[in-house]
Design an enzyme around this catalytic site. Structure first.
Site, mmCIF file in Angstrom:
data_model
loop_
_atom_site.group_PDB
_atom_site.id
_atom_site.type_symbol
_atom_site.label_atom_id
_atom_site.label_comp_id
_atom_site.label_asym_id
_atom_site.label_seq_id
_atom_site.Cartn_x
_atom_site.Cartn_y
_atom_site.Cartn_z
ATOM 1 C CB SER A 33 -0.959 0.033 1.223
ATOM 2 O OG SER A 33 -1.550 1.151 1.205
ATOM 3 C CB SER B 266 -2.517 4.606 2.101
ATOM 4 O OG SER B 266 -3.496 3.995 0.982
ATOM 5 C CE LYS C 23 -11.798 -1.007 -0.655
ATOM 6 N NZ LYS C 23 -11.529 -0.594 -1.987
ATOM 7 C CB ALA D 41 -12.975 -2.379 -6.241
ATOM 8 C CE LYS E 189 -18.119 -11.836 -5.401
ATOM 9 N NZ LYS E 189 -16.624 -12.209 -4.924
ATOM 10 N N GLY F 76 -4.067 2.102 -11.460
ATOM 11 C CA GLY F 76 -4.972 2.996 -10.445
ATOM 12 C C GLY F 76 -4.331 3.974 -9.652
HETATM 13 P P1 NDP Z 1 -12.401 -8.310 -4.048
HETATM 14 O O1 NDP Z 1 -11.701 -9.128 -3.383
HETATM 15 O O2 NDP Z 1 -13.610 -7.530 -3.083
HETATM 16 O O3 NDP Z 1 -13.036 -8.691 -5.443
HETATM 17 C C1 NDP Z 1 -11.958 -9.259 -6.325
HETATM 18 C C2 NDP Z 1 -12.640 -9.407 -7.512
HETATM 19 O O4 NDP Z 1 -11.642 -9.903 -8.676
HETATM 20 C C3 NDP Z 1 -13.891 -10.404 -7.804
HETATM 21 O O5 NDP Z 1 -14.700 -10.020 -8.645
HETATM 22 C C4 NDP Z 1 -13.207 -11.881 -8.251
HETATM 23 O O6 NDP Z 1 -13.953 -12.664 -8.982
HETATM 24 C C5 NDP Z 1 -12.089 -11.288 -9.173
HETATM 25 N N1 NDP Z 1 -10.991 -12.106 -9.480
HETATM 26 C C6 NDP Z 1 -10.150 -12.220 -8.487
HETATM 27 N N2 NDP Z 1 -8.924 -12.864 -9.157
HETATM 28 C C7 NDP Z 1 -9.365 -13.179 -10.596
HETATM 29 C C8 NDP Z 1 -8.719 -13.837 -11.663
HETATM 30 N N3 NDP Z 1 -7.477 -14.537 -11.473
HETATM 31 N N4 NDP Z 1 -9.545 -13.690 -12.653
HETATM 32 C C9 NDP Z 1 -10.433 -12.839 -12.817
HETATM 33 N N5 NDP Z 1 -11.262 -12.413 -11.789
HETATM 34 C C10 NDP Z 1 -10.597 -12.495 -10.524
HETATM 35 O O7 NDP Z 1 -11.380 -7.029 -4.082
HETATM 36 P P2 NDP Z 1 -11.594 -5.487 -4.377
HETATM 37 O O8 NDP Z 1 -13.033 -5.400 -5.281
HETATM 38 O O9 NDP Z 1 -11.729 -4.725 -3.171
HETATM 39 O O10 NDP Z 1 -10.416 -5.042 -5.219
HETATM 40 C C11 NDP Z 1 -10.186 -5.227 -6.717
HETATM 41 C C12 NDP Z 1 -8.985 -4.466 -7.140
HETATM 42 O O11 NDP Z 1 -9.169 -3.233 -7.119
HETATM 43 C C13 NDP Z 1 -7.643 -4.866 -6.434
HETATM 44 O O12 NDP Z 1 -6.812 -4.949 -7.471
HETATM 45 C C14 NDP Z 1 -7.610 -3.594 -5.676
HETATM 46 O O13 NDP Z 1 -5.965 -3.475 -5.319
HETATM 47 C C15 NDP Z 1 -7.988 -2.515 -6.410
HETATM 48 N N6 NDP Z 1 -8.418 -1.541 -5.939
HETATM 49 C C16 NDP Z 1 -7.936 -0.196 -6.105
HETATM 50 C C17 NDP Z 1 -8.145 0.961 -5.684
HETATM 51 C C18 NDP Z 1 -7.440 2.334 -5.992
HETATM 52 O O14 NDP Z 1 -7.546 3.302 -5.436
HETATM 53 N N7 NDP Z 1 -6.613 2.401 -7.149
HETATM 54 C C19 NDP Z 1 -9.090 1.053 -4.734
HETATM 55 C C20 NDP Z 1 -9.825 -0.271 -4.663
HETATM 56 C C21 NDP Z 1 -9.655 -1.269 -5.072
HETATM 57 P P3 NDP Z 1 -14.849 -13.823 -8.206
HETATM 58 O O15 NDP Z 1 -16.039 -13.172 -7.815
HETATM 59 O O16 NDP Z 1 -14.894 -14.599 -9.334
HETATM 60 O O17 NDP Z 1 -14.114 -14.359 -7.375
#
Ligand code: NDP
Length: 265
Positions: free
Chosen positions: A15, A17, A66, A129, A154, A233
């Site tokens: 991070s 942050s 979150k 996110a 989902k 991002g």
């Molecule tokens: P979550 O754990 O809540 O969700 C993860 C998502 O990614 C799910 O939809 C999951 O699918 C999918 N996923 C994970 N691995 C794979 C893969 N190998 N192939 C396809 N789909 C995949 O994470 P967040 O939503 O909190 O975060 C998502 C991303 O956003 C992260 O990379 C995070 O760092 C980034 N982010 C960046 C921010 C910024 O300020 N730049 C702010 C917030 C987040 P499934 O449902 O099938 O498991």
């Protein structure tokens, strides 16, 4: 006296942050400390309570906590309520307040690259996110907003909360898009998401919510190789941090100089 802030998540060591908030602090002449806390699936609620009991002023939440943070809050802003996920917590009159600044952070950064009105937008991913960015994106009046997720169920759950979106799995993804937002955590695992050729052939702007300090994320590298404009991002990260900083300190910091410093360092 310094105010105490932190980000909690797992993984959290990557991070930026703490660095961003220290840049903001210098800019605005506010004294603060900002730690990284490795979140624990079982002890998360206790970790949050301990932080505030120990005079913490504000806490950022990153994946995968979150939704848990959202559930803990006594009061939530409207945008947090709509997102169903929280990335910013603070105490007010002994009550835990929650906001979600991811969406506004994304919009503030994205508008440097393209206007969103009447655009066809595809979001990959349906986690915390993705939830946080759907309402702010819809508020910009795109012509289409489609959410595609590895686990289709989902994405369908999201449609219950946001009836205006279309949802699909990766396998039957079709249509044309001006903007593709990768809101999966695939880049964090070093995995690349490959999209159908006809979608990438239109050269959409590609935006990865994930970021890497010294190299492009797999999604950014993939999109650039196919000739698309692609950004990570980091800009969103700085913009969402600025919103949290404003909530906690009542001062709005300048974001673009901080983004430049991060990109250079
Ligand atoms: P979550 O754990 O809540 O969700 C993860 C998502 O990614 C799910 O939809 C999951 O699918 C999918 N996923 C994970 N691995 C794979 C893969 N190998 N192939 C396809 N789909 C995949 O994470 P967040 O939503 O909190 O975060 C998502 C991303 O956003 C992260 O990379 C995070 O760092 C980034 N982010 C960046 C921010 C910024 O300020 N730049 C702010 C917030 C987040 P499934 O449902 O099938 O498991």
């Amino acid at each position: 006296m310094s105010k105490r802030f932190a980000v909690i998540g797992n993984p959290v060591s990557h991070s930026l942050s703490p660095v961003i908030h220290q840049y903001f602090a210098r800019q605005t002449d506010i004294k603060l400390t900002y730690e990284k806390v490795k979140g624990d699936e079982v002890l998360f609620e206790q970790q949050v309570s301990d932080f505030f009991i120990d005079y913490g002023k504000g806490l950022n939440i990153t994946l995968p906590f979150k939704q848990k943070a959202f559930a803990m809050a006594h009061n939530r802003t409207t945008r947090c309520q709509l997102a169903g996920a929280a990335n910013t917590l603070w105490l007010q009159e002994n009550q835990l307040y929650a906001d979600n600044t991811d969406g506004i952070g994304l919009i503030n950064d994205l508008t440097h690259y393209l206007q969103l009105k009447d655009r066809k937008i595809l979001i990959l991913g349906a986690g915390g996110a993705a939830r946080g960015i759907i309402h702010p994106l819809l508020a910009m009046n795109p012509s289409v907003l489609t959410v595609a997720n590895r686990t289709v169920a989902k994405a369908e759950e999201l449609k219950n909360d946001f009836p205006l979106i279309k949802c699909t799995g990766f396998d039957n993804l079709s249509g044309v898009f001006d903007l593709i937002i990768n809101a999966t955590s695939a880049s964090l695992e070093g995995a690349t998401i490959f999209l159908p050729e006809h979608i990438m052939a239109r050269k959409p702007v590609c935006y990865d919510l994930a970021y890497k300090k010294n190299e492009p994320t797999p999604f950014v590298a993939y999109a650039k190789n196919l000739g698309c404009q692609a950004v990570d991002g980091m800009g969103m990260l700085v913009e969402q941090a600025a919103e949290a900083f404003f909530i906690w300190n009542g001062v709005r910091p300048e974001t673009r100089p901080v983004l430049e410093l991060l990109r250079q360092s």
